[in-house]
Each structure stands twice: as structure tokens, then as C-alpha cells.
Design a protein around this motif. Structure first.
Motif, mmCIF file in Angstrom:
data_model
loop_
_atom_site.group_PDB
_atom_site.id
_atom_site.type_symbol
_atom_site.label_atom_id
_atom_site.label_comp_id
_atom_site.label_asym_id
_atom_site.label_seq_id
_atom_site.Cartn_x
_atom_site.Cartn_y
_atom_site.Cartn_z
ATOM 1 N N ALA A 60 -29.987 -40.301 -121.334
ATOM 2 C CA ALA A 60 -28.482 -40.760 -121.931
ATOM 3 C C ALA A 60 -29.071 -39.583 -123.303
ATOM 4 O O ALA A 60 -27.564 -39.326 -123.729
ATOM 5 C CB ALA A 60 -28.743 -41.945 -123.199
ATOM 6 N N GLU A 61 -29.411 -39.773 -124.188
ATOM 7 C CA GLU A 61 -29.703 -38.328 -125.297
ATOM 8 C C GLU A 61 -29.093 -36.469 -123.964
ATOM 9 O O GLU A 61 -28.587 -36.201 -125.320
ATOM 10 C CB GLU A 61 -30.980 -37.966 -126.189
ATOM 11 N N LEU A 62 -29.617 -36.419 -123.356
ATOM 12 C CA LEU A 62 -29.588 -35.615 -122.694
ATOM 13 C C LEU A 62 -28.139 -35.074 -122.389
ATOM 14 O O LEU A 62 -27.625 -34.290 -122.281
ATOM 15 C CB LEU A 62 -30.828 -35.604 -121.377
ATOM 16 N N MET A 63 -27.841 -36.176 -121.622
ATOM 17 C CA MET A 63 -26.107 -35.902 -120.789
ATOM 18 C C MET A 63 -25.552 -36.142 -122.514
ATOM 19 O O MET A 63 -24.114 -35.272 -122.929
ATOM 20 C CB MET A 63 -25.946 -37.444 -120.349
ATOM 21 N N ARG A 103 -20.358 -43.792 -121.411
ATOM 22 C CA ARG A 103 -19.654 -42.997 -121.180
ATOM 23 C C ARG A 103 -17.875 -42.862 -122.002
ATOM 24 O O ARG A 103 -18.263 -41.277 -121.307
ATOM 25 C CB ARG A 103 -18.764 -43.816 -119.497
ATOM 26 N N LEU A 104 -17.774 -43.479 -122.157
ATOM 27 C CA LEU A 104 -16.753 -43.194 -123.126
ATOM 28 C C LEU A 104 -17.041 -41.643 -124.092
ATOM 29 O O LEU A 104 -16.500 -41.674 -124.390
ATOM 30 C CB LEU A 104 -15.973 -44.254 -124.200
ATOM 31 N N ARG A 114 -17.505 -32.075 -118.246
ATOM 32 C CA ARG A 114 -17.885 -31.337 -117.210
ATOM 33 C C ARG A 114 -19.241 -31.717 -116.525
ATOM 34 O O ARG A 114 -19.175 -32.333 -115.047
ATOM 35 C CB ARG A 114 -17.439 -29.896 -117.878
ATOM 36 N N LEU A 115 -19.760 -33.060 -117.386
ATOM 37 C CA LEU A 115 -21.163 -33.643 -116.419
ATOM 38 C C LEU A 115 -20.402 -34.391 -115.790
ATOM 39 O O LEU A 115 -20.813 -34.642 -114.669
ATOM 40 C CB LEU A 115 -22.222 -34.333 -118.107
ATOM 41 N N LEU A 116 -19.474 -35.296 -116.575
ATOM 42 C CA LEU A 116 -18.949 -36.112 -115.357
ATOM 43 C C LEU A 116 -18.588 -35.676 -113.954
ATOM 44 O O LEU A 116 -17.936 -36.543 -112.907
ATOM 45 C CB LEU A 116 -17.909 -37.151 -116.060
ATOM 46 N N GLY A 120 -19.064 -36.250 -109.585
ATOM 47 C CA GLY A 120 -18.134 -36.809 -109.313
ATOM 48 C C GLY A 120 -17.800 -38.043 -109.595
ATOM 49 O O GLY A 120 -17.389 -38.814 -108.843
ATOM 50 N N LEU A 121 -18.034 -38.184 -110.935
ATOM 51 C CA LEU A 121 -17.463 -39.466 -111.609
ATOM 52 C C LEU A 121 -16.119 -39.420 -112.575
ATOM 53 O O LEU A 121 -15.299 -39.942 -112.463
ATOM 54 C CB LEU A 121 -18.444 -40.270 -112.687
ATOM 55 N N GLY A 122 -15.249 -38.069 -112.750
ATOM 56 C CA GLY A 122 -14.633 -37.652 -113.192
ATOM 57 C C GLY A 122 -14.046 -38.791 -114.944
ATOM 58 O O GLY A 122 -15.398 -39.088 -114.297
ATOM 59 N N SER A 123 -13.350 -38.143 -115.379
ATOM 60 C CA SER A 123 -12.738 -39.590 -116.844
ATOM 61 C C SER A 123 -11.528 -40.328 -116.236
ATOM 62 O O SER A 123 -10.582 -39.813 -115.233
ATOM 63 C CB SER A 123 -12.315 -38.120 -117.653
#
Length: 137
Positions: A60-63, A103-104, A114-116, A120-123
Motif C-alpha cells: 500500500a505504501e509502495l503504490m 484507490r481514491l 499511471r499505476l492503475l 488495467g484498472l483505469g481511473s
């Protein structure tokens, strides 16, 4: 990046033995790690992904961090295979485990979006764009 296979393998071995989280969040280490993920053999890529998966409590911290998200994005940008699949599943798992708040947070930063996207999760379309994003539109 341009070394012999055995030299690349030695670098991967050192990265795996060190605290991979510290390397991922270091100003210079993040670039070494990113290149190691991108340019190493599939076997070495699996070793690096396994090292990351062994510390999922810190994901979670890395993301959320620009430096950490670079390493995760590099893994998500790998060609289809076990390493990419394992990383992608862990990103989804982390977002599921921690509820909507992480996620928010990711959707409100450039590196988070960019990570999302890489996962493949998009915003979500219902999230208001940041000031910088509004200027770009």
C-alpha cells in the motif's frame, strides 16, 4: 542494462538479498531496480517479483509513493507471463483488502493513475480531476 547475462543475474541476486523496499524507494535504487526488472531474464524477473510479493504488507505504501510505484509499474509492463500476472493480482488484491480509500488516493496523483492504468484498472470517471489535469484538458 547492457551487461552479460551473468552480470545481470548478479545484480538481481544482490537486489533480492537486500531489502527490496529500501532499494525501491531510493532515488537511485529505483532506477536500478526498474532496469533489472525490464532487462533481466524471465527467471530473474520471477525472483524480483517474488521478493516484492514476500513483502505485500508494504505494498500500500509502495503504490502511494512515486518511487515505489515505478518498480510496480515496471513489473506490470512485463510481457504476459507469470511475473506480470502475479504482480497484477497483488495490486488488485491490495486495493480490495484496503477498501476504496487507497484507490481514491491513487486516482488523485499522476503516478497513481499511471499505476492503475498499468494494472488495467483505469481511473473512475466520477473522480474529479486534479488542478494539473484540468490545465491539460
Amino acid at each position: 542494462e547492457y551487461g552479460l547475462d551473468r552480470q545481470k543475474n548478479e545484480i538481481v541476486s544482490v537486489l533480492v538479498l537486500k531489502n527490496i523496499l529500501v532499494v525501491a524507494q531510493d532515488d537511485y535504487g529505483k532506477f536500478v531496480l526498474e532496469k533489472a526488472i525490464q532487462r533481466s531474464s524471465e527467471e530473474d524477473q520471477l525472483q524480483l517479483v517474488s521478493a516484492f510479493l514476500s513483502v505485500t504488507s508494504e505494498w500500500a505504501e509502495l503504490m502511494r509513493s512515486w518511487r515505489g510505484s515505478m518498480a510496480i509499474r515496471a513489473m506490470l509492463d512485463l510481457p504476459d507471463g507469470l511475473a506480470r500476472q502475479a504482480c497484477s493480482e497483488e495490486v488488485v488484491n491490495q486495493l480490495r483488502l484496503n477498501g476504496p480509500a487507497p484507490r481514491l488516493e491513487l486516482e488523485h496523483t499522476d503516478h497513481g493513475r499511471r499505476l492503475l492504468d498499468a494494472a488495467g484498472l483505469g481511473s473512475s470517471p466520477d473522480i474529479a480531476p486534479t488542478g494539473r489535469q484540468q490545465e491539460e484538458e
